[in-house]
Design a protein around this motif. Structure first.
Motif, PDB file in Angstrom:
ATOM      1  N   ILE A  46     -69.395  23.128 100.336  1.00  0.00           N
ATOM      2  CA  ILE A  46     -69.828  22.802  98.976  1.00  0.00           C
ATOM      3  C   ILE A  46     -68.658  22.269  98.156  1.00  0.00           C
ATOM      4  O   ILE A  46     -68.807  21.320  97.384  1.00  0.00           O
ATOM      5  CB  ILE A  46     -70.456  24.055  98.308  1.00  0.00           C
ATOM      6  N   GLU A  47     -67.492  22.872  98.370  1.00  0.00           N
ATOM      7  CA  GLU A  47     -66.315  22.422  97.617  1.00  0.00           C
ATOM      8  C   GLU A  47     -66.072  20.923  97.841  1.00  0.00           C
ATOM      9  O   GLU A  47     -65.745  20.196  96.910  1.00  0.00           O
ATOM     10  CB  GLU A  47     -65.089  23.238  98.036  1.00  0.00           C
ATOM     11  N   ARG A  48     -66.257  20.490  99.094  1.00  0.00           N
ATOM     12  CA  ARG A  48     -66.054  19.070  99.392  1.00  0.00           C
ATOM     13  C   ARG A  48     -67.210  18.215  98.895  1.00  0.00           C
ATOM     14  O   ARG A  48     -67.006  17.139  98.346  1.00  0.00           O
ATOM     15  CB  ARG A  48     -65.874  18.866 100.901  1.00  0.00           C
ATOM     16  N   SER A  49     -68.444  18.701  99.072  1.00  0.00           N
ATOM     17  CA  SER A  49     -69.582  17.841  98.744  1.00  0.00           C
ATOM     18  C   SER A  49     -69.750  17.657  97.235  1.00  0.00           C
ATOM     19  O   SER A  49     -70.148  16.597  96.788  1.00  0.00           O
ATOM     20  CB  SER A  49     -70.879  18.352  99.382  1.00  0.00           C
ATOM     21  N   VAL A  50     -69.440  18.683  96.424  1.00  0.00           N
ATOM     22  CA  VAL A  50     -69.588  18.496  94.975  1.00  0.00           C
ATOM     23  C   VAL A  50     -68.495  17.574  94.442  1.00  0.00           C
ATOM     24  O   VAL A  50     -68.692  16.879  93.453  1.00  0.00           O
ATOM     25  CB  VAL A  50     -69.596  19.826  94.164  1.00  0.00           C
ATOM     26  N   ARG A  51     -67.356  17.558  95.135  1.00  0.00           N
ATOM     27  CA  ARG A  51     -66.275  16.657  94.711  1.00  0.00           C
ATOM     28  C   ARG A  51     -66.731  15.205  94.806  1.00  0.00           C
ATOM     29  O   ARG A  51     -66.400  14.380  93.968  1.00  0.00           O
ATOM     30  CB  ARG A  51     -65.049  16.889  95.593  1.00  0.00           C
ATOM     31  N   ASN A  52     -67.553  14.924  95.838  1.00  0.00           N
ATOM     32  CA  ASN A  52     -68.089  13.568  95.990  1.00  0.00           C
ATOM     33  C   ASN A  52     -69.045  13.196  94.869  1.00  0.00           C
ATOM     34  O   ASN A  52     -69.300  12.022  94.633  1.00  0.00           O
ATOM     35  CB  ASN A  52     -68.817  13.434  97.335  1.00  0.00           C
ATOM     36  N   GLN A  53     -69.599  14.224  94.204  1.00  0.00           N
ATOM     37  CA  GLN A  53     -70.523  13.974  93.091  1.00  0.00           C
ATOM     38  C   GLN A  53     -69.805  14.021  91.747  1.00  0.00           C
ATOM     39  O   GLN A  53     -70.436  14.080  90.697  1.00  0.00           O
ATOM     40  CB  GLN A  53     -71.647  15.026  93.096  1.00  0.00           C
ATOM     41  N   GLY A  54     -68.482  14.060  91.783  1.00  0.00           N
ATOM     42  CA  GLY A  54     -67.709  14.093  90.545  1.00  0.00           C
ATOM     43  C   GLY A  54     -67.690  15.453  89.883  1.00  0.00           C
ATOM     44  O   GLY A  54     -67.333  15.589  88.715  1.00  0.00           O
ATOM     45  N   LYS A  55     -68.086  16.503  90.635  1.00  0.00           N
ATOM     46  CA  LYS A  55     -68.064  17.859  90.094  1.00  0.00           C
ATOM     47  C   LYS A  55     -66.960  18.651  90.773  1.00  0.00           C
ATOM     48  O   LYS A  55     -66.304  18.170  91.690  1.00  0.00           O
ATOM     49  CB  LYS A  55     -69.419  18.538  90.303  1.00  0.00           C
ATOM     50  N   LYS A  56     -66.799  19.898  90.318  1.00  0.00           N
ATOM     51  CA  LYS A  56     -65.733  20.694  90.879  1.00  0.00           C
ATOM     52  C   LYS A  56     -66.188  22.143  91.065  1.00  0.00           C
ATOM     53  O   LYS A  56     -66.883  22.688  90.203  1.00  0.00           O
ATOM     54  CB  LYS A  56     -64.527  20.663  89.922  1.00  0.00           C
ATOM     55  N   LEU A  57     -65.823  22.716  92.207  1.00  0.00           N
ATOM     56  CA  LEU A  57     -66.073  24.140  92.421  1.00  0.00           C
ATOM     57  C   LEU A  57     -64.930  24.907  91.755  1.00  0.00           C
ATOM     58  O   LEU A  57     -63.789  24.857  92.208  1.00  0.00           O
ATOM     59  CB  LEU A  57     -66.127  24.456  93.915  1.00  0.00           C
ATOM     60  N   MET A  58     -65.247  25.564  90.649  1.00  0.00           N
ATOM     61  CA  MET A  58     -64.242  26.325  89.911  1.00  0.00           C
ATOM     62  C   MET A  58     -64.122  27.707  90.543  1.00  0.00           C
ATOM     63  O   MET A  58     -65.126  28.348  90.840  1.00  0.00           O
ATOM     64  CB  MET A  58     -64.656  26.482  88.439  1.00  0.00           C
ATOM     65  N   LYS A  59     -62.883  28.158  90.743  1.00  0.00           N
ATOM     66  CA  LYS A  59     -62.667  29.461  91.353  1.00  0.00           C
ATOM     67  C   LYS A  59     -61.893  30.358  90.399  1.00  0.00           C
ATOM     68  O   LYS A  59     -60.827  29.981  89.935  1.00  0.00           O
ATOM     69  CB  LYS A  59     -61.858  29.321  92.639  1.00  0.00           C
ATOM     70  N   THR A  60     -62.461  31.506  90.098  1.00  0.00           N
ATOM     71  CA  THR A  60     -61.700  32.545  89.426  1.00  0.00           C
ATOM     72  C   THR A  60     -61.077  33.360  90.549  1.00  0.00           C
ATOM     73  O   THR A  60     -61.790  33.998  91.312  1.00  0.00           O
ATOM     74  CB  THR A  60     -62.621  33.448  88.572  1.00  0.00           C
ATOM     75  N   PRO A  61     -59.758  33.321  90.709  1.00  0.00           N
ATOM     76  CA  PRO A  61     -59.161  33.887  91.923  1.00  0.00           C
ATOM     77  C   PRO A  61     -59.240  35.405  92.017  1.00  0.00           C
ATOM     78  O   PRO A  61     -59.457  36.085  91.012  1.00  0.00           O
ATOM     79  CB  PRO A  61     -57.703  33.423  91.838  1.00  0.00           C
ATOM     80  N   TYR A  62     -59.044  35.893  93.221  1.00  0.00           N
ATOM     81  CA  TYR A  62     -58.878  37.329  93.432  1.00  0.00           C
ATOM     82  C   TYR A  62     -57.661  37.781  92.640  1.00  0.00           C
ATOM     83  O   TYR A  62     -56.658  37.070  92.548  1.00  0.00           O
ATOM     84  CB  TYR A  62     -58.646  37.629  94.918  1.00  0.00           C
ATOM     85  N   LYS A  63     -57.764  38.984  92.063  1.00  0.00           N
ATOM     86  CA  LYS A  63     -56.689  39.475  91.215  1.00  0.00           C
ATOM     87  C   LYS A  63     -56.514  40.969  91.420  1.00  0.00           C
ATOM     88  O   LYS A  63     -57.497  41.706  91.546  1.00  0.00           O
ATOM     89  CB  LYS A  63     -57.059  39.186  89.749  1.00  0.00           C
ATOM     90  N   CYS A  64     -55.270  41.421  91.439  1.00  0.00           N
ATOM     91  CA  CYS A  64     -54.998  42.844  91.576  1.00  0.00           C
ATOM     92  C   CYS A  64     -55.257  43.542  90.247  1.00  0.00           C
ATOM     93  O   CYS A  64     -54.710  43.151  89.217  1.00  0.00           O
ATOM     94  CB  CYS A  64     -53.550  43.067  92.019  1.00  0.00           C
ATOM     95  N   LEU A  65     -56.091  44.574  90.282  1.00  0.00           N
ATOM     96  CA  LEU A  65     -56.448  45.288  89.047  1.00  0.00           C
ATOM     97  C   LEU A  65     -55.331  46.220  88.601  1.00  0.00           C
ATOM     98  O   LEU A  65     -55.335  46.692  87.468  1.00  0.00           O
ATOM     99  CB  LEU A  65     -57.738  46.088  89.254  1.00  0.00           C
ATOM    100  N   LEU A  66     -54.390  46.514  89.474  1.00  0.00           N
ATOM    101  CA  LEU A  66     -53.331  47.463  89.121  1.00  0.00           C
ATOM    102  C   LEU A  66     -52.117  46.769  88.524  1.00  0.00           C
ATOM    103  O   LEU A  66     -51.616  47.165  87.488  1.00  0.00           O
ATOM    104  CB  LEU A  66     -52.930  48.283  90.349  1.00  0.00           C
ATOM    105  N   CYS A  67     -51.639  45.702  89.179  1.00  0.00           N
ATOM    106  CA  CYS A  67     -50.415  45.061  88.682  1.00  0.00           C
ATOM    107  C   CYS A  67     -50.662  43.667  88.129  1.00  0.00           C
ATOM    108  O   CYS A  67     -49.760  43.047  87.587  1.00  0.00           O
ATOM    109  CB  CYS A  67     -49.338  45.042  89.768  1.00  0.00           C
ATOM    110  N   GLY A  68     -51.888  43.165  88.273  1.00  0.00           N
ATOM    111  CA  GLY A  68     -52.196  41.856  87.707  1.00  0.00           C
ATOM    112  C   GLY A  68     -51.840  40.682  88.600  1.00  0.00           C
ATOM    113  O   GLY A  68     -51.992  39.531  88.204  1.00  0.00           O
ATOM    114  N   PHE A  69     -51.395  40.962  89.813  1.00  0.00           N
ATOM    115  CA  PHE A  69     -51.060  39.875  90.736  1.00  0.00           C
ATOM    116  C   PHE A  69     -52.284  38.996  90.997  1.00  0.00           C
ATOM    117  O   PHE A  69     -53.362  39.507  91.285  1.00  0.00           O
ATOM    118  CB  PHE A  69     -50.536  40.457  92.060  1.00  0.00           C
TER     119      PHE A  69
END
Ligand code: ZN
Length: 99
Positions: A46-69
């Motif tokens: 999907i990440e590749r196919s939506v790029r062809n449609q001028g869209k973007k797969l937005m990712k909120t990354p994994y994050k450590c809840l203890l230290c904020g990494f």
């Protein structure tokens, strides 16, 4: 064995869901009734196919809840086991959205 047609349909359903909401792999897995592992495979395509449609797969990354990494450079969609900074495993799940 799934046909390529049903895989296409599921992929389109995921695209539609992510176009209107911000969801985790687990949310998507439950919404389209496929295992999380398959959702991750679809997300890669999907990440590749939506790029062809001028869209973007937005990712909120994994994050450590203890230290904020933040797992910023993670290209896989699978959940990291533990934080490389504090070595704990309280990881906030990544979320996805298409815009
Ligand atoms: Zn940490």
């Amino acid at each position: 064995m799934e046909t390529s047609d049903s895989r296409q349909t599921i992929r389109q359903q995921i695209i539609d869901l992510l176009g209107s909401d911000t969801l985790t792999v687990r949310d998507l897995s439950q919404a389209v009734s496929i295992p999380e592992k398959e959702v991750m495979e679809h997300l890669g395509h999907i990440e590749r196919s939506v790029r062809n449609q001028g869209k973007k797969l937005m990712k909120t990354p994994y994050k450590c809840l203890l230290c904020g990494f933040v797992f910023d450079n993670r290209i896989r969609f699978s959940k990291p086991g533990r934080c490389p900074s504090c070595k704990k495993s309280h990881i906030q799940t990544a979320r996805y959205h298409i815009e």
